[in-house]
Design a protein around this motif. Sequence first.
Motif, PDB file in Angstrom:
ATOM      1  N   THR A  27       0.836  -1.210   0.000  1.00 17.53           N
ATOM      2  CA  THR A  27       0.000   0.000   0.000  1.00 17.53           C
ATOM      3  C   THR A  27       0.864   1.251   0.000  1.00 17.53           C
ATOM      4  O   THR A  27       1.972   1.262   0.560  1.00 17.53           O
ATOM      5  N   LEU A  28       0.349   2.275  -0.626  1.00 22.36           N
ATOM      6  CA  LEU A  28       1.004   3.579  -0.664  1.00 22.36           C
ATOM      7  C   LEU A  28      -0.016   4.614  -0.220  1.00 22.36           C
ATOM      8  O   LEU A  28      -1.096   4.737  -0.802  1.00 22.36           O
ATOM      9  N   THR A  29       0.297   5.351   0.835  1.00 24.24           N
ATOM     10  CA  THR A  29      -0.600   6.402   1.343  1.00 24.24           C
ATOM     11  C   THR A  29       0.121   7.740   1.309  1.00 24.24           C
ATOM     12  O   THR A  29       1.277   7.834   0.868  1.00 24.24           O
ATOM     13  N   ASP A  30      -0.554   8.769   1.792  1.00 29.21           N
ATOM     14  CA  ASP A  30       0.076  10.099   1.838  1.00 29.21           C
ATOM     15  C   ASP A  30       1.260  10.144   2.794  1.00 29.21           C
ATOM     16  O   ASP A  30       2.125  11.021   2.679  1.00 29.21           O
ATOM     17  N   LYS A  31       1.282   9.213   3.740  1.00 27.95           N
ATOM     18  CA  LYS A  31       2.301   9.268   4.795  1.00 27.95           C
ATOM     19  C   LYS A  31       3.389   8.204   4.674  1.00 27.95           C
ATOM     20  O   LYS A  31       4.542   8.460   5.007  1.00 27.95           O
ATOM     21  N   GLY A  67       6.892  11.550  -9.925  1.00 30.03           N
ATOM     22  CA  GLY A  67       5.834  11.124  -9.014  1.00 30.03           C
ATOM     23  C   GLY A  67       5.751   9.627  -8.791  1.00 30.03           C
ATOM     24  O   GLY A  67       4.802   9.137  -8.175  1.00 30.03           O
ATOM     25  N   ILE A  68       6.753   8.876  -9.266  1.00 34.29           N
ATOM     26  CA  ILE A  68       6.763   7.413  -9.107  1.00 34.29           C
ATOM     27  C   ILE A  68       7.919   7.007  -8.194  1.00 34.29           C
ATOM     28  O   ILE A  68       9.080   7.368  -8.441  1.00 34.29           O
ATOM     29  N   LEU A  69       7.591   6.299  -7.153  1.00 32.64           N
ATOM     30  CA  LEU A  69       8.600   5.786  -6.214  1.00 32.64           C
ATOM     31  C   LEU A  69       8.949   4.354  -6.620  1.00 32.64           C
ATOM     32  O   LEU A  69       8.084   3.493  -6.712  1.00 32.64           O
ATOM     33  N   GLU A  70      10.223   4.121  -6.887  1.00 37.08           N
ATOM     34  CA  GLU A  70      10.677   2.777  -7.254  1.00 37.08           C
ATOM     35  C   GLU A  70      11.452   2.175  -6.089  1.00 37.08           C
ATOM     36  O   GLU A  70      12.433   2.756  -5.618  1.00 37.08           O
ATOM     37  N   ALA A  89       8.482  10.508   3.693  1.00 34.46           N
ATOM     38  CA  ALA A  89       9.462  11.586   3.863  1.00 34.46           C
ATOM     39  C   ALA A  89      10.895  11.067   3.793  1.00 34.46           C
ATOM     40  O   ALA A  89      11.830  11.815   3.522  1.00 34.46           O
ATOM     41  N   GLY A  90      11.055   9.775   4.031  1.00 33.23           N
ATOM     42  CA  GLY A  90      12.399   9.201   3.957  1.00 33.23           C
ATOM     43  C   GLY A  90      12.863   8.991   2.523  1.00 33.23           C
ATOM     44  O   GLY A  90      14.050   8.770   2.278  1.00 33.23           O
ATOM     45  N   PHE A  91      11.943   9.040   1.557  1.00 33.86           N
ATOM     46  CA  PHE A  91      12.290   8.834   0.157  1.00 33.86           C
ATOM     47  C   PHE A  91      12.358  10.146  -0.638  1.00 33.86           C
ATOM     48  O   PHE A  91      13.057  10.227  -1.640  1.00 33.86           O
ATOM     49  N   SER A  92      11.615  11.129  -0.200  1.00 30.46           N
ATOM     50  CA  SER A  92      11.545  12.372  -0.975  1.00 30.46           C
ATOM     51  C   SER A  92      11.237  13.547  -0.055  1.00 30.46           C
ATOM     52  O   SER A  92      10.562  13.399   0.964  1.00 30.46           O
ATOM     53  N   ASP A  93      11.750  14.723  -0.438  1.00 25.44           N
ATOM     54  CA  ASP A  93      11.427  15.926   0.342  1.00 25.44           C
ATOM     55  C   ASP A  93      10.059  16.488  -0.047  1.00 25.44           C
ATOM     56  O   ASP A  93       9.581  17.441   0.556  1.00 25.44           O
ATOM     57  N   LYS A  94       9.434  15.869  -1.071  1.00 24.23           N
ATOM     58  CA  LYS A  94       8.075  16.241  -1.469  1.00 24.23           C
ATOM     59  C   LYS A  94       7.203  14.977  -1.537  1.00 24.23           C
ATOM     60  O   LYS A  94       6.781  14.541  -2.613  1.00 24.23           O
ATOM     61  N   PRO A  95       6.957  14.366  -0.372  1.00 27.53           N
ATOM     62  CA  PRO A  95       6.228  13.093  -0.359  1.00 27.53           C
ATOM     63  C   PRO A  95       4.815  13.205  -0.925  1.00 27.53           C
ATOM     64  O   PRO A  95       4.275  12.230  -1.440  1.00 27.53           O
ATOM     65  N   ASN A  96       4.216  14.398  -0.851  1.00 28.57           N
ATOM     66  CA  ASN A  96       2.845  14.560  -1.348  1.00 28.57           C
ATOM     67  C   ASN A  96       2.774  14.454  -2.870  1.00 28.57           C
ATOM     68  O   ASN A  96       1.696  14.304  -3.453  1.00 28.57           O
ATOM     69  N   LYS A  97       3.941  14.546  -3.535  1.00 30.70           N
ATOM     70  CA  LYS A  97       3.982  14.447  -4.991  1.00 30.70           C
ATOM     71  C   LYS A  97       4.045  12.999  -5.489  1.00 30.70           C
ATOM     72  O   LYS A  97       3.908  12.736  -6.684  1.00 30.70           O
ATOM     73  N   ILE A  98       4.271  12.058  -4.572  1.00 35.39           N
ATOM     74  CA  ILE A  98       4.378  10.646  -4.963  1.00 35.39           C
ATOM     75  C   ILE A  98       2.977  10.065  -5.129  1.00 35.39           C
ATOM     76  O   ILE A  98       2.176  10.058  -4.206  1.00 35.39           O
ATOM     77  N   GLU A  99       2.670   9.580  -6.319  1.00 30.48           N
ATOM     78  CA  GLU A  99       1.343   9.046  -6.632  1.00 30.48           C
ATOM     79  C   GLU A  99       1.351   7.555  -6.924  1.00 30.48           C
ATOM     80  O   GLU A  99       0.300   6.911  -6.947  1.00 30.48           O
ATOM     81  N   GLN A 100       2.543   6.992  -7.112  1.00 32.41           N
ATOM     82  CA  GLN A 100       2.617   5.574  -7.508  1.00 32.41           C
ATOM     83  C   GLN A 100       3.901   4.957  -6.964  1.00 32.41           C
ATOM     84  O   GLN A 100       4.923   5.638  -6.834  1.00 32.41           O
ATOM     85  N   MET A 101       3.824   3.672  -6.629  1.00 33.76           N
ATOM     86  CA  MET A 101       5.007   2.927  -6.185  1.00 33.76           C
ATOM     87  C   MET A 101       5.203   1.719  -7.096  1.00 33.76           C
ATOM     88  O   MET A 101       4.272   0.945  -7.325  1.00 33.76           O
ATOM     89  N   ASN A 102       6.411   1.588  -7.632  1.00 40.92           N
ATOM     90  CA  ASN A 102       6.777   0.418  -8.428  1.00 40.92           C
ATOM     91  C   ASN A 102       7.738  -0.452  -7.618  1.00 40.92           C
ATOM     92  O   ASN A 102       8.770   0.037  -7.145  1.00 40.92           O
ATOM     93  N   ILE A 103       7.384  -1.722  -7.456  1.00 36.20           N
ATOM     94  CA  ILE A 103       8.259  -2.660  -6.737  1.00 36.20           C
ATOM     95  C   ILE A 103       9.047  -3.446  -7.772  1.00 36.20           C
ATOM     96  O   ILE A 103       8.475  -4.084  -8.658  1.00 36.20           O
ATOM     97  N   GLU A 161       2.875  -2.873  -9.412  1.00 41.61           N
ATOM     98  CA  GLU A 161       2.638  -1.438  -9.506  1.00 41.61           C
ATOM     99  C   GLU A 161       1.514  -1.074  -8.527  1.00 41.61           C
ATOM    100  O   GLU A 161       0.450  -1.659  -8.576  1.00 41.61           O
ATOM    101  N   VAL A 162       1.776  -0.121  -7.646  1.00 40.34           N
ATOM    102  CA  VAL A 162       0.819   0.233  -6.587  1.00 40.34           C
ATOM    103  C   VAL A 162       0.463   1.711  -6.679  1.00 40.34           C
ATOM    104  O   VAL A 162       1.356   2.572  -6.630  1.00 40.34           O
ATOM    105  N   LYS A 163      -0.819   2.017  -6.854  1.00 42.51           N
ATOM    106  CA  LYS A 163      -1.285   3.391  -6.876  1.00 42.51           C
ATOM    107  C   LYS A 163      -1.534   3.891  -5.442  1.00 42.51           C
ATOM    108  O   LYS A 163      -1.812   3.101  -4.554  1.00 42.51           O
ATOM    109  N   LYS A 164      -1.450   5.186  -5.258  1.00 43.15           N
ATOM    110  CA  LYS A 164      -1.683   5.763  -3.934  1.00 43.15           C
ATOM    111  C   LYS A 164      -3.142   5.569  -3.519  1.00 43.15           C
ATOM    112  O   LYS A 164      -4.065   5.758  -4.322  1.00 43.15           O
TER     113      LYS A 164
END
Length: 208
Positions: free
Chosen positions: A121-125, A153-156, A179-193, A203-206
């Motif tokens: 899961t990927l959330t705002d936090k 906007g994609i976290l890998e 916040a540990g991955f980016s200084d703009k965590p609110n901009k992350i909308e997707q996570m790719n494992i 592929e995980v959407k927020k």
Amino acid sequence: MEIRKMLKDKRAEYQLTQEQLAEKIFVSKKTISNWETGRTSPDIDSLIRLANLFDLSLDNLLLEGSEVVEKINKDVKNKKKYRTLTIILTLVIIVMASFFSFKIFKHEKRNLDKNNIISATLTDKDVKINIKTDPFYIYRIYTIDEEACVEDGILEITIAQSFHLFENGNPKEFEYPLAGFSDKPNKIEQMNILDTEGNLIEEVKKSK
């Protein structure tokens, strides 16, 4: 004539005490006493020393002391048995070591696949990934690669393998703040494992 009687007679003939005889053949006084009372019997080295000291034939000593011959034969058989057991145990250890080495090598080469991921899961936090480990290979666990990449906007996140012999094989849940991955965590909308070769596993959407 029994060994014990022969010892007593020869010791008397040579006018030796038990202590003096013990010193001459390099044993203790108690050992001589045990031989003369029949509690124990001389070993082959002691028989050779006795034969030389009393000018006796070793063949005759062995014939007179059939219990000594029996003891020697038993010792030889025991040594052969222990040697065989040692060889078998060594082979078992080699086979087991080879088996575990092969399994570790095999799983080092095998990347994580979609079936290993119970949930992600990927959330705002934060990011949460629950990974299923193999209960048979209890030394196999997974860890998150620290060098996660954020782009457009994609976290890998790369899943890497490590080995721990005493791992219990239970599912692993990883939770990391965005916040540990980016200084703009609110901009992350997707996570790719990804696996260690960079292949996309999931592929995980927020979550909204």
